[in-house]
Design a protein around this motif. Structure first.
Motif, PDB file in Angstrom:
ATOM      1  N   LEU A   1      43.855  33.210  43.870  1.00  0.00           N
ATOM      2  CA  LEU A   1      42.576  32.370  43.747  1.00  0.00           C
ATOM      3  C   LEU A   1      43.594  31.051  44.414  1.00  0.00           C
ATOM      4  CD1 LEU A   1      41.872  32.446  39.956  1.00  0.00           C
ATOM      5  CD2 LEU A   1      40.601  33.501  41.676  1.00  0.00           C
ATOM      6  N   PRO A   2      41.810  29.866  44.820  1.00  0.00           N
ATOM      7  CA  PRO A   2      42.080  29.047  45.250  1.00  0.00           C
ATOM      8  C   PRO A   2      42.929  27.952  44.374  1.00  0.00           C
ATOM      9  CG  PRO A   2      39.601  29.258  46.070  1.00  0.00           C
ATOM     10  CD  PRO A   2      40.618  30.618  44.550  1.00  0.00           C
ATOM     11  N   PRO A   3      43.686  26.928  45.407  1.00  0.00           N
ATOM     12  CA  PRO A   3      43.840  26.153  44.195  1.00  0.00           C
ATOM     13  C   PRO A   3      43.177  25.170  43.755  1.00  0.00           C
ATOM     14  CG  PRO A   3      44.645  25.706  46.521  1.00  0.00           C
ATOM     15  CD  PRO A   3      44.123  26.466  46.353  1.00  0.00           C
ATOM     16  N   SER A   4      43.912  24.341  41.976  1.00  0.00           N
ATOM     17  CA  SER A   4      42.667  23.363  41.740  1.00  0.00           C
ATOM     18  C   SER A   4      43.380  22.096  43.131  1.00  0.00           C
ATOM     19  CB  SER A   4      43.404  23.132  40.327  1.00  0.00           C
ATOM     20  OG  SER A   4      42.853  23.832  39.804  1.00  0.00           O
ATOM     21  N   ASP A   5      44.368  21.985  43.020  1.00  0.00           N
ATOM     22  CA  ASP A   5      45.145  20.138  44.390  1.00  0.00           C
ATOM     23  C   ASP A   5      44.666  21.332  45.756  1.00  0.00           C
ATOM     24  OD1 ASP A   5      46.329  18.756  45.484  1.00  0.00           O
ATOM     25  OD2 ASP A   5      47.481  17.886  43.933  1.00  0.00           O
TER      26      ASP A   5
ATOM     27  N   ALA B   1      46.549  20.166  48.219  1.00  0.00           N
ATOM     28  CA  ALA B   1      48.116  20.249  48.301  1.00  0.00           C
ATOM     29  C   ALA B   1      48.651  21.358  47.957  1.00  0.00           C
ATOM     30  CB  ALA B   1      48.826  19.158  47.387  1.00  0.00           C
ATOM     31  N   ASN B   2      48.740  22.307  47.128  1.00  0.00           N
ATOM     32  CA  ASN B   2      49.100  23.289  46.657  1.00  0.00           C
ATOM     33  C   ASN B   2      48.141  24.752  47.476  1.00  0.00           C
ATOM     34  OD1 ASN B   2      50.618  22.435  44.766  1.00  0.00           O
ATOM     35  ND2 ASN B   2      49.001  22.087  43.593  1.00  0.00           N
ATOM     36  N   THR B   3      48.253  25.641  47.514  1.00  0.00           N
ATOM     37  CA  THR B   3      48.647  26.689  48.403  1.00  0.00           C
ATOM     38  C   THR B   3      47.745  28.030  47.609  1.00  0.00           C
ATOM     39  OG1 THR B   3      51.661  26.579  48.781  1.00  0.00           O
ATOM     40  CG2 THR B   3      50.138  28.886  49.594  1.00  0.00           C
ATOM     41  N   ALA B   4      47.822  28.410  46.404  1.00  0.00           N
ATOM     42  CA  ALA B   4      47.350  29.156  45.465  1.00  0.00           C
ATOM     43  C   ALA B   4      46.850  29.074  44.184  1.00  0.00           C
ATOM     44  CB  ALA B   4      47.326  30.596  45.988  1.00  0.00           C
ATOM     45  N   ARG B   5      46.309  29.236  43.747  1.00  0.00           N
ATOM     46  CA  ARG B   5      46.183  29.914  41.699  1.00  0.00           C
ATOM     47  C   ARG B   5      46.815  31.153  41.776  1.00  0.00           C
ATOM     48  NH1 ARG B   5      42.813  29.557  37.607  1.00  0.00           N
ATOM     49  NH2 ARG B   5      40.947  30.252  39.095  1.00  0.00           N
ATOM     50  N   VAL B   6      46.882  31.136  40.664  1.00  0.00           N
ATOM     51  CA  VAL B   6      48.042  32.343  40.605  1.00  0.00           C
ATOM     52  C   VAL B   6      47.404  33.046  39.431  1.00  0.00           C
ATOM     53  CG1 VAL B   6      49.236  34.844  41.113  1.00  0.00           C
ATOM     54  CG2 VAL B   6      49.815  33.156  42.330  1.00  0.00           C
ATOM     55  N   ARG B   7      47.080  33.896  38.799  1.00  0.00           N
ATOM     56  CA  ARG B   7      46.733  34.457  37.243  1.00  0.00           C
ATOM     57  C   ARG B   7      48.017  36.267  37.369  1.00  0.00           C
ATOM     58  NH1 ARG B   7      40.895  33.496  35.344  1.00  0.00           N
ATOM     59  NH2 ARG B   7      41.874  34.246  33.111  1.00  0.00           N
ATOM     60  N   ILE B   8      48.052  35.735  36.362  1.00  0.00           N
ATOM     61  CA  ILE B   8      49.167  37.057  35.750  1.00  0.00           C
ATOM     62  C   ILE B   8      49.335  37.745  34.695  1.00  0.00           C
ATOM     63  CG2 ILE B   8      51.845  37.445  36.028  1.00  0.00           C
ATOM     64  CD1 ILE B   8      52.247  35.190  36.674  1.00  0.00           C
ATOM     65  N   PHE B   9      48.375  38.801  35.438  1.00  0.00           N
ATOM     66  CA  PHE B   9      48.296  39.896  34.066  1.00  0.00           C
ATOM     67  C   PHE B   9      48.872  41.208  33.606  1.00  0.00           C
ATOM     68  CE2 PHE B   9      44.107  37.154  34.351  1.00  0.00           C
ATOM     69  CZ  PHE B   9      43.497  37.848  33.426  1.00  0.00           C
ATOM     70  N   HIS B  10      49.338  41.639  32.196  1.00  0.00           N
ATOM     71  CA  HIS B  10      49.942  42.829  32.053  1.00  0.00           C
ATOM     72  C   HIS B  10      49.447  43.447  31.447  1.00  0.00           C
ATOM     73  CE1 HIS B  10      50.442  41.476  28.186  1.00  0.00           C
ATOM     74  NE2 HIS B  10      51.310  40.324  28.287  1.00  0.00           N
TER      75      HIS B  10
ATOM     76  N   GLY C   1      56.516  28.278  55.983  1.00  0.00           N
ATOM     77  CA  GLY C   1      56.496  26.809  54.924  1.00  0.00           C
ATOM     78  C   GLY C   1      57.278  27.420  53.411  1.00  0.00           C
ATOM     79  N   ALA C   2      57.587  26.328  52.527  1.00  0.00           N
ATOM     80  CA  ALA C   2      57.377  26.970  51.601  1.00  0.00           C
ATOM     81  C   ALA C   2      56.453  26.316  50.609  1.00  0.00           C
ATOM     82  CB  ALA C   2      58.598  25.410  50.677  1.00  0.00           C
ATOM     83  N   LEU C   3      55.917  27.369  49.323  1.00  0.00           N
ATOM     84  CA  LEU C   3      54.950  27.730  48.758  1.00  0.00           C
ATOM     85  C   LEU C   3      54.604  27.059  47.391  1.00  0.00           C
ATOM     86  CD1 LEU C   3      54.317  31.075  49.561  1.00  0.00           C
ATOM     87  CD2 LEU C   3      53.596  29.599  51.332  1.00  0.00           C
ATOM     88  N   SER C   4      53.745  26.736  47.119  1.00  0.00           N
ATOM     89  CA  SER C   4      53.345  25.934  46.184  1.00  0.00           C
ATOM     90  C   SER C   4      52.136  26.555  44.778  1.00  0.00           C
ATOM     91  CB  SER C   4      52.830  24.446  45.697  1.00  0.00           C
ATOM     92  OG  SER C   4      52.334  24.238  46.660  1.00  0.00           O
ATOM     93  N   LEU C   5      52.367  27.228  44.094  1.00  0.00           N
ATOM     94  CA  LEU C   5      51.514  27.992  42.896  1.00  0.00           C
ATOM     95  C   LEU C   5      51.510  27.554  42.238  1.00  0.00           C
ATOM     96  CD1 LEU C   5      53.082  32.115  44.119  1.00  0.00           C
ATOM     97  CD2 LEU C   5      51.764  30.588  45.227  1.00  0.00           C
ATOM     98  N   GLU C   6      50.090  27.665  41.528  1.00  0.00           N
ATOM     99  CA  GLU C   6      49.674  27.137  40.107  1.00  0.00           C
ATOM    100  C   GLU C   6      49.304  27.630  39.563  1.00  0.00           C
ATOM    101  OE1 GLU C   6      46.433  23.686  41.961  1.00  0.00           O
ATOM    102  OE2 GLU C   6      46.165  25.197  41.094  1.00  0.00           O
TER     103      GLU C   6
END
Length: 293
Positions: free
Chosen positions: A52-56, A58-67, A93-98
């Protein structure tokens, strides 16, 4: 009706059909929580991620993880695999995932031509340990004897660098023959409401800096996991915390007994705010597809 693209890949391996499979929905905008959970159950993998789009910005993305049955605050192979997929889509470059547990930094490994080959992540939290776990409880869950549990370095312990695991050292022979006892897991989990319904057990046997590991979480739908980055990052941090060294690196094999051999590279170091860990490995792309909801 909207259509969503996904890819699958194997993580902690350099070739297809090894490591831990992962599905990544590369643009999950518009999905409901219920749809994400249903898709994760349908994929029937250890985890599925939704980008998903990041909240900030400055970050790459927002990521939700489901099992298969719930959402995770953080997990290792989904973080590595999602970072790898985003790099193949052009992120530099380096990524930042929320994530729920915090911000996860991802450094991409590349070959000589610049193509992504894998990734290394930094766990979002410093190590915390909260409880010693009775040896008899761990042994019953793993289908081994109490005498198979090795306590020279530590007794079984609940620890986390973002998601909690019970860590127990065992003999090499016990590790090979371990098999989760679901009834024992249910009994143990019933007595630990602090685990929020997720009793996850990492067993390991150590030979210096080389470690063999297996992870069982049958009550969450993962009878056995081929490669568990978050658990092994926690293990690396625990071992450094109990040693006299400032940092250490470990090579961890997992998934061999399942026919999905995996190699994880984990490090840990002491920092001003506690022991921090990283974990990394290769990725092998598998399938592409789409689903209409």
């Amino acid at each position: 009706m909207p259509t969503y693209a996904f890819v699958t890949l194997d993580v902690f391996t350099d070739r297809p059909f090894g490591g831990n499979p992962l599905a990544v929905f590369t643009d999950a905008r518009g999905m409901t929580d219920a749809q994400m959970q249903s898709l994760a159950a349908e994929m029937n993998l250890s985890e599925t991620t939704f980008v998903l789009p990041p909240s900030d910005p400055a970050n790459t993305a927002r990521v939700r993880i489901f099992h298969r049955t719930g959402e995770m605050p953080f997990a290792g192979h989904p973080s590595i695999g999602t970072g790898y997929v985003l790099a193949t889509l052009g992120h530099e470059g380096a990524l930042s995932l929320e994530m729920i547990a915090g911000l996860v930094k991802v450094d991409i490994d590349r070959d000589g031509a610049g193509a992504p080959t894998g990734a290394v992540i930094a766990a979002p939290q410093a190590l915390t340990t909260s409880a010693d776990i009775p040896i008899d409880e761990v042994a019953a869950c793993a289908g081994i004897g109490p005498g198979d549990v090795v306590t020279a370095t530590h007794t079984p312990v609940l620890a986390t660098v973002g998601v909690p695991f019970i860590l127990a050292e065992v003999t090499g022979q016990a590790l090979s023959r371990a098999e989760p006892d679901v009834a024992a897991f249910r009994k143990a989990e019933g007595g630990r409401p602090d685990l929020a319904g997720r009793y996850s057990l990492l067993l390991y046997a150590r030979d210096g800096q080389d470690i063999r590991a297996r992870m069982f979480a049958p009550l969450s739908g993962t009878y056995e996991d081929p490669a568990t980055g978050s658990a092994n990052a926690t293990l690396a941090a625990l071992l450094v915390s109990l040693s006299g060294v400032d940092q250490a690196a470990f090579t961890i094999s997992q998934g061999v007994e399942m026919g999905r051999p995996s190699i994880l590279k984990a490090t840990a170091r002491r920092t001003p705010d506690g022991v921090r860990a990283t974990v990394g490995g290769g990725c092998a792309p598998m399938f592409r597809g789409e689903v209409t909801l």
